[in-house]
Design a protein around this motif. Structure first.
Motif, PDB file in Angstrom:
ATOM      1  N   ASN A 116      19.632  12.849   2.086  1.00 27.45           N
ATOM      2  CA  ASN A 116      18.927  12.064   1.073  1.00 27.45           C
ATOM      3  C   ASN A 116      17.546  11.679   1.604  1.00 27.45           C
ATOM      4  O   ASN A 116      17.460  10.843   2.497  1.00 27.45           O
ATOM      5  N   PRO A 117      16.502  12.331   1.051  1.00 15.55           N
ATOM      6  CA  PRO A 117      16.492  13.452   0.121  1.00 15.55           C
ATOM      7  C   PRO A 117      17.043  14.721   0.797  1.00 15.55           C
ATOM      8  O   PRO A 117      16.839  14.906   1.999  1.00 15.55           O
ATOM      9  N   PRO A 118      17.700  15.589   0.074  1.00 11.72           N
ATOM     10  CA  PRO A 118      18.294  16.774   0.701  1.00 11.72           C
ATOM     11  C   PRO A 118      17.234  17.729   1.228  1.00 11.72           C
ATOM     12  O   PRO A 118      16.317  18.125   0.514  1.00 11.72           O
ATOM     13  N   GLY A 119      17.365  18.078   2.506  1.00 15.70           N
ATOM     14  CA  GLY A 119      16.498  19.081   3.111  1.00 15.70           C
ATOM     15  C   GLY A 119      15.135  18.608   3.545  1.00 15.70           C
ATOM     16  O   GLY A 119      14.399  19.360   4.196  1.00 15.70           O
ATOM     17  N   VAL A 120      14.771  17.391   3.189  1.00 13.38           N
ATOM     18  CA  VAL A 120      13.483  16.834   3.616  1.00 13.38           C
ATOM     19  C   VAL A 120      13.694  15.373   3.979  1.00 13.38           C
ATOM     20  O   VAL A 120      14.693  14.753   3.589  1.00 13.38           O
ATOM     21  N   HIS A 121      12.752  14.811   4.717  1.00 13.69           N
ATOM     22  CA  HIS A 121      12.855  13.403   5.078  1.00 13.69           C
ATOM     23  C   HIS A 121      11.450  12.820   5.181  1.00 13.69           C
ATOM     24  O   HIS A 121      10.458  13.560   5.138  1.00 13.69           O
ATOM     25  N   ASP A 122      11.373  11.492   5.319  1.00 12.89           N
ATOM     26  CA  ASP A 122      10.077  10.820   5.250  1.00 12.89           C
ATOM     27  C   ASP A 122       9.798   9.961   6.478  1.00 12.89           C
ATOM     28  O   ASP A 122      10.713   9.374   7.075  1.00 12.89           O
ATOM     29  N   GLU A 165      -0.414   6.919   6.392  1.00 11.78           N
ATOM     30  CA  GLU A 165      -0.056   8.141   5.684  1.00 11.78           C
ATOM     31  C   GLU A 165       1.451   8.190   5.464  1.00 11.78           C
ATOM     32  O   GLU A 165       2.225   7.984   6.392  1.00 11.78           O
ATOM     33  N   SER A 166       1.843   8.458   4.234  1.00 16.83           N
ATOM     34  CA  SER A 166       3.246   8.697   3.903  1.00 16.83           C
ATOM     35  C   SER A 166       3.467  10.201   3.952  1.00 16.83           C
ATOM     36  O   SER A 166       2.875  10.950   3.176  1.00 16.83           O
ATOM     37  N   ARG A 167       4.317  10.648   4.882  1.00 14.58           N
ATOM     38  CA  ARG A 167       4.492  12.080   5.114  1.00 14.58           C
ATOM     39  C   ARG A 167       5.941  12.512   4.887  1.00 14.58           C
ATOM     40  O   ARG A 167       6.882  11.769   5.210  1.00 14.58           O
ATOM     41  N   ARG A 168       6.093  13.703   4.356  1.00 17.85           N
ATOM     42  CA  ARG A 168       7.415  14.299   4.156  1.00 17.85           C
ATOM     43  C   ARG A 168       7.488  15.577   4.986  1.00 17.85           C
ATOM     44  O   ARG A 168       6.565  16.384   4.971  1.00 17.85           O
ATOM     45  N   TYR A 169       8.586  15.732   5.709  1.00 16.08           N
ATOM     46  CA  TYR A 169       8.742  16.893   6.587  1.00 16.08           C
ATOM     47  C   TYR A 169      10.085  17.567   6.302  1.00 16.08           C
ATOM     48  O   TYR A 169      11.005  16.981   5.724  1.00 16.08           O
ATOM     49  N   THR A 170      10.199  18.812   6.731  1.00 19.50           N
ATOM     50  CA  THR A 170      11.440  19.562   6.554  1.00 19.50           C
ATOM     51  C   THR A 170      12.516  19.033   7.494  1.00 19.50           C
ATOM     52  O   THR A 170      12.269  18.835   8.686  1.00 19.50           O
ATOM     53  N   SER A 171      13.713  18.806   6.944  1.00 24.60           N
ATOM     54  CA  SER A 171      14.812  18.270   7.740  1.00 24.60           C
ATOM     55  C   SER A 171      16.128  18.876   7.279  1.00 24.60           C
ATOM     56  O   SER A 171      16.713  18.414   6.293  1.00 24.60           O
ATOM     57  N   PRO A 172      16.610  19.903   7.969  1.00 22.86           N
ATOM     58  CA  PRO A 172      17.922  20.469   7.602  1.00 22.86           C
ATOM     59  C   PRO A 172      19.055  19.457   7.705  1.00 22.86           C
ATOM     60  O   PRO A 172      20.100  19.629   7.069  1.00 22.86           O
ATOM     61  N   LEU A 173      18.858  18.388   8.461  1.00 20.36           N
ATOM     62  CA  LEU A 173      19.914  17.398   8.641  1.00 20.36           C
ATOM     63  C   LEU A 173      19.996  16.405   7.483  1.00 20.36           C
ATOM     64  O   LEU A 173      21.038  15.793   7.249  1.00 20.36           O
ATOM     65  N   SER A 174      18.893  16.198   6.770  1.00 23.43           N
ATOM     66  CA  SER A 174      18.822  15.134   5.775  1.00 23.43           C
ATOM     67  C   SER A 174      19.672  15.441   4.547  1.00 23.43           C
ATOM     68  O   SER A 174      19.598  16.532   3.973  1.00 23.43           O
ATOM     69  N   GLN A 183       0.813  -1.208   0.000  1.00 22.44           N
ATOM     70  CA  GLN A 183       0.000   0.000   0.000  1.00 22.44           C
ATOM     71  C   GLN A 183       0.851   1.264   0.000  1.00 22.44           C
ATOM     72  O   GLN A 183       0.508   2.271  -0.624  1.00 22.44           O
ATOM     73  N   ILE A 184       1.969   1.235   0.729  1.00 19.83           N
ATOM     74  CA  ILE A 184       2.904   2.360   0.781  1.00 19.83           C
ATOM     75  C   ILE A 184       4.176   1.956   0.048  1.00 19.83           C
ATOM     76  O   ILE A 184       4.789   0.946   0.388  1.00 19.83           O
ATOM     77  N   GLN A 185       4.556   2.718  -0.949  1.00 19.24           N
ATOM     78  CA  GLN A 185       5.739   2.415  -1.742  1.00 19.24           C
ATOM     79  C   GLN A 185       6.927   3.259  -1.264  1.00 19.24           C
ATOM     80  O   GLN A 185       6.748   4.252  -0.553  1.00 19.24           O
ATOM     81  N   PRO A 186       8.154   2.866  -1.637  1.00 18.91           N
ATOM     82  CA  PRO A 186       9.323   3.698  -1.302  1.00 18.91           C
ATOM     83  C   PRO A 186       9.088   5.145  -1.713  1.00 18.91           C
ATOM     84  O   PRO A 186       8.546   5.432  -2.783  1.00 18.91           O
ATOM     85  N   GLN A 187       9.513   6.056  -0.846  1.00 14.54           N
ATOM     86  CA  GLN A 187       9.092   7.447  -0.995  1.00 14.54           C
ATOM     87  C   GLN A 187      10.057   8.320  -1.798  1.00 14.54           C
ATOM     88  O   GLN A 187       9.744   9.470  -2.089  1.00 14.54           O
ATOM     89  N   TYR A 188      11.220   7.793  -2.144  1.00 11.84           N
ATOM     90  CA  TYR A 188      12.166   8.597  -2.916  1.00 11.84           C
ATOM     91  C   TYR A 188      13.044   7.668  -3.749  1.00 11.84           C
ATOM     92  O   TYR A 188      13.251   6.499  -3.379  1.00 11.84           O
TER      93      TYR A 188
END
Length: 524
Positions: free
Chosen positions: A216-222, A205-214, A163-168
């Motif tokens: 990959n993906p740069p600047g966001v994370h899941d 729910e598959s959610r993406r949030y802001t992450s200055p530390l990430s 139901q939830i696939q890899p997000q990036y």
């Protein structure tokens, strides 16, 4: 010009015309092919679970898969190979018996092997195998010649996708599909009903949030968030939150798509063993700084996002954490060095470093509880031995922990039951018991009237209150017991002697709450 009006036919010619028309209709009808008898519809693609009531497992699964036309051979690749526990001296060792040769007492072992499928006249590849109870992952290979599928591309089942696939792009994790097999009453195998699909299901729910530390993906994370059935964003009390970490080579979809954590939770709720909670499955990939970087991500980015977007508590005692393998290493870092972020901690299938005295002291102050567990045949880096050694050392140092180990190796067949135990035995179940004791002379010489009042409360936010009974002791003498009403249990008793030992109240717990005891109270 006059118009010629045809004369009406006499009866005899009219009859001849009607017979001619009927004959023409009959001939025309004979040239039309009669409709064929309705053929049975083709079997659907994907897996079909069938109760057979035949050994060795009482159930069989048939897989139907359509591959591209140019594929010459399809194999199925599933996590259903078995071994006797005593025949697993190392990781990826064992009997490697297919499920058709399953025996009572077997454990699911690695490595997996490919098994050939057969192509039917309809172009569909099929494979049928008995399977014991539980949740299984599988994939397909095309023209693969390596028995262990090494170097072969794996294809999920398009008729049975996650139901939830890899997000990036480039997210780690195996390509798999999942099937559940129930327990046979005639040929019982494993008690895995706690993993079964449920009719009342919540929302993933598959959610993406802001992450200055990430990176990959740069600047966001899941993350993947599970909201339990009946989730109410407006209820008076916020929900507790269970945070989960995957292991190496996976990402945030792992705990739900492979570990079926949401189904394990809903089954526990259905059994009234836990209250509803929100599950947050995290992703430690692409976060620099190792374990400490992951902790920083939790504290600085994940907690704020979850607590701002969902109706969950921000109190540490309303958070629980669990991780396995590489996620278990992160669990130990949280448990040892950042104990105050969570009220409940669990480290699974991870050896764990030796704790310092400062770390031991922090663990002794955990508000809820600590769990350590492993598969008893996990030979990956001697995990089974090291996990049990570490648990024994912590207990010897005075840390109160729940050690729960199950037969198995480094697989989901171990981590699912560990999560089930954690939910039903520890998470958000902790209580505290306070005690007040008053005494007074009771007429006859040396008689003492004792009033003992125990106050029982939940450590974590709950919509229920502890129930059950409290036992009162003075030393080894049982003074009596009393029921808990609105968090209070009161005992009044006349003792035919002076109380010469402190009084202790023992709350016995109930289906939703664990027991606790008060500090000794000197009533003399």
């Amino acid at each position: 010009m006059p118009i010629a009006i045809p004369r009406p036919l006499t009866p005899a010619p009219r009859r001849r015309l009607m017979l001619s028309l009927l004959a023409a209709i009959t001939v025309a009808a004979a040239t039309v092919a009669a409709p064929a008898a309705s053929a049975a519809p083709p079997a659907p693609l994907g897996p079909t679970v069938t109760r057979t009531d035949e050994p060795p497992t009482g159930y069989a699964v048939t897989f139907r898969y359509r591959a591209p036309e140019d594929v010459q051979q399809v194999h199925i690749y599933g996590d259903w190979f078995y071994s006797r526990p005593e025949n697993i001296p190392c990781q990826d060792c064992g009997d490697a018996r297919p499920p058709a040769e399953w025996q009572p007492g077997d454990v699911a072992a690695t490595p997996w092997h490919i098994q050939p499928m057969q192509k039917g006249s309809d172009g569909v590849w099929t494979f049928t195998t008995p399977l014991p109870a539980g949740t299984f992952r599988y994939a397909f290979t095309h023209d693969c010649t390596n028995e262990l599928a090494t170097g072969c591309a794996l294809h999920d089942d398009p008729a049975n996708p996650w139901q939830i696939q890899p997000q990036y792009p480039g997210a780690p994790g195996a390509v798999r599909s999942t099937i559940y097999v129930p327990t046979s009453k005639k040929f019982p195998t494993y008690d895995t009903g706690y993993q079964a699909p449920v009719t009342k299901i919540g929302r993933l729910e598959s959610r993406r949030y802001t992450s200055p530390l990430s990176t990959n993906p740069p600047g966001v994370h899941d993350i993947v968030v599970y909201l339990p059935h009946g989730y109410d964003p407006n209820r008076v009390k916020p929900y507790p939150t269970l945070y989960l970490s995957h292991g190496g080579g996976d990402h945030s979809t792992a705990w739900t798509m492979q570990g079926v954590a949401h189904l394990i939770l809903e089954n526990a709720i259905k059994d009234r063993a836990v209250e509803p909670m929100v599950i947050v499955s995290t992703d430690f990939n692409g976060l620099p700084g190792g374990n400490e970087g992951y902790v920083n991500e939790l504290r600085n980015n994940i907690f704020p996002f979850v607590e701002q977007n969902y109706h969950v508590s921000n109190r540490p005692q309303d958070r629980a954490f669990a991780g396995f393998s590489a996620g278990g290493s992160r669990a130990y870092t949280l448990m040892y060095n950042h104990t105050d972020l969570f009220g409940y901690h669990a480290a699974w299938s991870a050896g764990g470093p030796t704790a310092t005295q400062a770390q031991i002291d922090r663990m002794k102050a955990v508000a809820g509880g600590i769990m350590i567990g492993t598969g008893l045949q996990d030979r990956l880096g001697n995990i089974a031995e090291n996990s049990q050694r570490n648990a024994a050392a912590l207990r010897a140092a005075g840390v109160d922990l729940d050690e729960y180990n199950v037969p198995g190796v480094h697989t989901w067949h171990v981590w699912r039951p560990l999560l089930n135990h954690y939910l039903r035995a520890l998470t958000f179940r902790a209580t505290t018991t306070g005690l007040d004791v008053t005494t007074a002379p009771a007429g006859a010489s040396h008689n003492t009237k004792v009033t003992a009042t125990a106050t029982v409360g939940a450590v974590s936010t709950s919509t229920s209150a502890p129930s059950g009974r409290v036992d009162f002791y003075a030393g080894d003498t049982h003074l009596g017991s009393a029921p808990v009403h609105n968090g209070v249990a009161r005992l009044k008793k006349t003792v035919h002697a002076d109380l010469d030992a402190p009084v202790v109240a023992y709350y016995q717990g109930d289906k939703l709450f664990n027991g606790s005891q008060s500090a000794p109270v000197d009533a003399r």
